[in-house]
Design a protein around this motif. Structure first.
Motif, PDB file in Angstrom:
ATOM      1  N   GLY A 110       5.156   5.084  20.254  1.00 24.74           N
ATOM      2  CA  GLY A 110       5.323   5.721  18.954  1.00 24.74           C
ATOM      3  C   GLY A 110       4.420   6.914  18.728  1.00 24.74           C
ATOM      4  N   ASN A 111       3.290   6.962  19.460  1.00 29.06           N
ATOM      5  CA  ASN A 111       2.329   8.076  19.381  1.00 29.06           C
ATOM      6  C   ASN A 111       1.769   8.316  17.987  1.00 29.06           C
ATOM      7  OD1 ASN A 111       4.359   9.715  21.783  1.00 29.06           O
ATOM      8  ND2 ASN A 111       2.373   8.790  22.180  1.00 29.06           N
ATOM      9  N   ARG A 112       1.873   7.322  17.117  1.00 31.85           N
ATOM     10  CA  ARG A 112       1.347   7.447  15.763  1.00 31.85           C
ATOM     11  C   ARG A 112       0.741   6.116  15.327  1.00 31.85           C
ATOM     12  NH1 ARG A 112       2.917  11.694  17.237  1.00 31.85           N
ATOM     13  NH2 ARG A 112       4.000  13.352  16.089  1.00 31.85           N
ATOM     14  N   GLY A 113      -0.407   6.192  14.688  1.00 35.52           N
ATOM     15  CA  GLY A 113      -1.008   5.024  14.062  1.00 35.52           C
ATOM     16  C   GLY A 113      -1.346   5.360  12.626  1.00 35.52           C
ATOM     17  N   VAL A 114      -1.513   4.351  11.790  1.00 33.04           N
ATOM     18  CA  VAL A 114      -1.829   4.619  10.389  1.00 33.04           C
ATOM     19  C   VAL A 114      -3.328   4.819  10.199  1.00 33.04           C
ATOM     20  CG1 VAL A 114       0.138   3.347   9.463  1.00 33.04           C
ATOM     21  CG2 VAL A 114      -2.036   2.158   9.820  1.00 33.04           C
ATOM     22  N   CYS A 134       0.820  -1.223   0.000  1.00 35.75           N
ATOM     23  CA  CYS A 134       0.000   0.000   0.000  1.00 35.75           C
ATOM     24  C   CYS A 134       0.847   1.263   0.000  1.00 35.75           C
ATOM     25  CB  CYS A 134      -0.920   0.021   1.222  1.00 35.75           C
ATOM     26  SG  CYS A 134      -2.204  -1.241   1.219  1.00 35.75           S
ATOM     27  N   GLY A 135       2.160   1.124   0.176  1.00 35.38           N
ATOM     28  CA  GLY A 135       3.021   2.292   0.259  1.00 35.38           C
ATOM     29  C   GLY A 135       2.957   2.936   1.633  1.00 35.38           C
ATOM     30  N   LEU A 136       3.522   4.128   1.740  1.00 33.85           N
ATOM     31  CA  LEU A 136       3.546   4.840   3.018  1.00 33.85           C
ATOM     32  C   LEU A 136       2.181   5.477   3.264  1.00 33.85           C
ATOM     33  CD1 LEU A 136       5.428   5.576   5.373  1.00 33.85           C
ATOM     34  CD2 LEU A 136       5.979   7.691   4.142  1.00 33.85           C
ATOM     35  N   LEU A 137       1.563   5.126   4.391  1.00 34.22           N
ATOM     36  CA  LEU A 137       0.192   5.541   4.682  1.00 34.22           C
ATOM     37  C   LEU A 137       0.158   6.786   5.563  1.00 34.22           C
ATOM     38  CD1 LEU A 137      -1.297   2.003   5.412  1.00 34.22           C
ATOM     39  CD2 LEU A 137      -1.540   3.353   3.318  1.00 34.22           C
ATOM     40  N   PRO A 138      -0.935   7.560   5.502  1.00 33.47           N
ATOM     41  CA  PRO A 138      -1.083   8.717   6.398  1.00 33.47           C
ATOM     42  C   PRO A 138      -1.212   8.263   7.848  1.00 33.47           C
ATOM     43  CG  PRO A 138      -3.091   8.340   5.131  1.00 33.47           C
ATOM     44  CD  PRO A 138      -2.055   7.420   4.564  1.00 33.47           C
ATOM     45  N   ILE A 139      -0.982   9.197   8.760  1.00 35.79           N
ATOM     46  CA  ILE A 139      -0.937   8.849  10.180  1.00 35.79           C
ATOM     47  C   ILE A 139      -1.893   9.705  10.998  1.00 35.79           C
ATOM     48  CG2 ILE A 139       1.400   7.924  10.203  1.00 35.79           C
ATOM     49  CD1 ILE A 139       2.406  10.665  11.100  1.00 35.79           C
ATOM     50  N   GLN A 140      -2.179   9.215  12.206  1.00 35.69           N
ATOM     51  CA  GLN A 140      -2.988   9.934  13.177  1.00 35.69           C
ATOM     52  C   GLN A 140      -2.362   9.749  14.555  1.00 35.69           C
ATOM     53  OE1 GLN A 140      -6.910   8.134  13.498  1.00 35.69           O
ATOM     54  NE2 GLN A 140      -6.082   6.124  12.975  1.00 35.69           N
ATOM     55  N   TYR A 141      -2.720  10.631  15.470  1.00 34.41           N
ATOM     56  CA  TYR A 141      -2.147  10.564  16.819  1.00 34.41           C
ATOM     57  C   TYR A 141      -2.692   9.361  17.582  1.00 34.41           C
ATOM     58  CZ  TYR A 141      -1.042  11.507  21.639  1.00 34.41           C
ATOM     59  OH  TYR A 141      -0.589  11.375  22.916  1.00 34.41           O
TER      60      TYR A 141
END
Length: 338
Positions: free
Chosen positions: A203-207, A191-198
């Motif tokens: 890591g404080n980031r999820g896709v 899927c390639g590099l996906l956008p993130i959310q808090y």
């Protein structure tokens, strides 16, 4: 996931629900072409019973010594079970570093990344020049706290360098799915590099999963001591909630890559960068694994902070999710103490 656990997680985060079995590649561990093909197809490789159990238990003993010393778990005869006695802590909290700052110095942790069986697996899967980053991570997963379960994410943004970077995740004990193992979204590396959310967890980031993810399968298994799970930096993976009432899930992970590819500064530093390598090495008994990466060929890559930038300011969500976690943590402690 139980309804109670789903209600506790931060809004917008979708954890694995229906899980399918992982494909076992143990019988192909010496077949390099087959491993490369499977990794390209599935985005992960699972190997059973390939690491020395005594070596893993020795590292677990060192880790639980520290956790008992800082009073996270019971000591004595119960120590190796990692039975929690008090509050849970999340990465980044001051009390979290009470344990982390001792664990990050353990010589046995870094030595495991150079285990001959692990190195052979990684080179069969990636190529003959594969080597581990010095960045070595201990995962300390408290029971009963879905608010801080590691969310679905890709490793690339937190490591950078090369998308061919491949993680090896190693449980330091038997770990059933309900005890907080890992799940992989099969084929998601394509899927390639996906956008993130808090997210409040590590890591404080999820896709943000794309529509195409609906056609993909989440896969997992009941992991056993001696198992290894590999996945490249674009594979979406997630922890499962540790629903055990009392015991922590302990695991370690290392990242490997081929020589000649890019490496970012964070992968050449101790986890969280709170100490220098000289401080890490101060009490080591051997020089064998000190600064070994300096003899490797790699391309230094500048760290790109924009890869972790969020579109929206997470302050309100951080406050909301943090308050939810603190309230739940205190309530669970009261229940545990009767």
């Amino acid at each position: 996931m139980t309804e109670q656990a789903q209600d506790a997680v931060p809004s917008g985060v979708i954890y694995p629900d229906v899980l399918h079995p992982m494909r076992d590649s143990s019988d192909k561990c010496e077949n390099a072409p087959e491993l490369k093909q499977r990794l390209a197809e599935d985005g992960y490789l699972l190997f059973r019973d390939v690491l020395d159990k005594d070596k893993l238990l020795a590292l677990r003993a060192k880790i639980t010594d520290v956790l008992a010393e800082v009073r996270w778990i019971a000591g004595g005869a119960e120590k190796m079970k990692a039975k929690v006695t008090g509050l849970a802590y999340r990465e980044g909290e001051d009390r979290y570093f009470d344990a982390h700052d001792k664990l990050v110095r353990l010589e046995e942790l870094y030595a495991l990344a150079h285990d001959e069986n692990l190195i052979r697996l990684m080179r069969n899967a990636l190529g003959d020049s594969a080597f581990p980053h010095p960045l070595s991570i201990t995962r300390l997963v408290f029971p009963g706290h879905p608010e801080i379960t590691t969310p679905p994410h890709q490793d690339y943004r937190n490591n950078q360098g090369t998308t061919n970077l491949t993680a090896s995740w190693i449980p330091l004990g038997d770990c059933r799915q309900q005890e907080g193992g890992l799940a992989v979204l099969e084929g998601s590396h394509r899927c390639g590099l996906l956008p993130i959310q808090y997210h409040l967890g590590p890591g404080n980031r999820g896709v943000v999963l794309p529509p195409a993810a609906k056609a993909m399968r989440w896969v997992s298994t009941d992991f056993r001591l001696g198992d290894v799970l590999l996945f490249p930096a674009l594979t979406v993976h997630s922890a499962l909630h540790n629903a055990d009432p009392d015991h922590m899930r302990l695991s370690v992970d290392f990242r490997f890559q081929l020589e000649g590819e890019g490496v970012s500064p964070v992968c050449l530093e101790p986890h969280f960068g709170r100490y220098s390598w000289e401080e890490i090495y101060a009490d080591w008994q051997s020089d064998q694994y000190k600064y070994y990466w300096k003899s490797k060929r790699y391309l230094p890559v500048q760290w790109d902070p924009t890869l972790l930038k969020l579109e929206n300011d997470p302050i309100k969500q951080l406050y909301h999710d943090g308050m939810k976690f603190h309230k739940a943590r205190n309530e669970r402690l009261r229940k545990r103490q009767g």
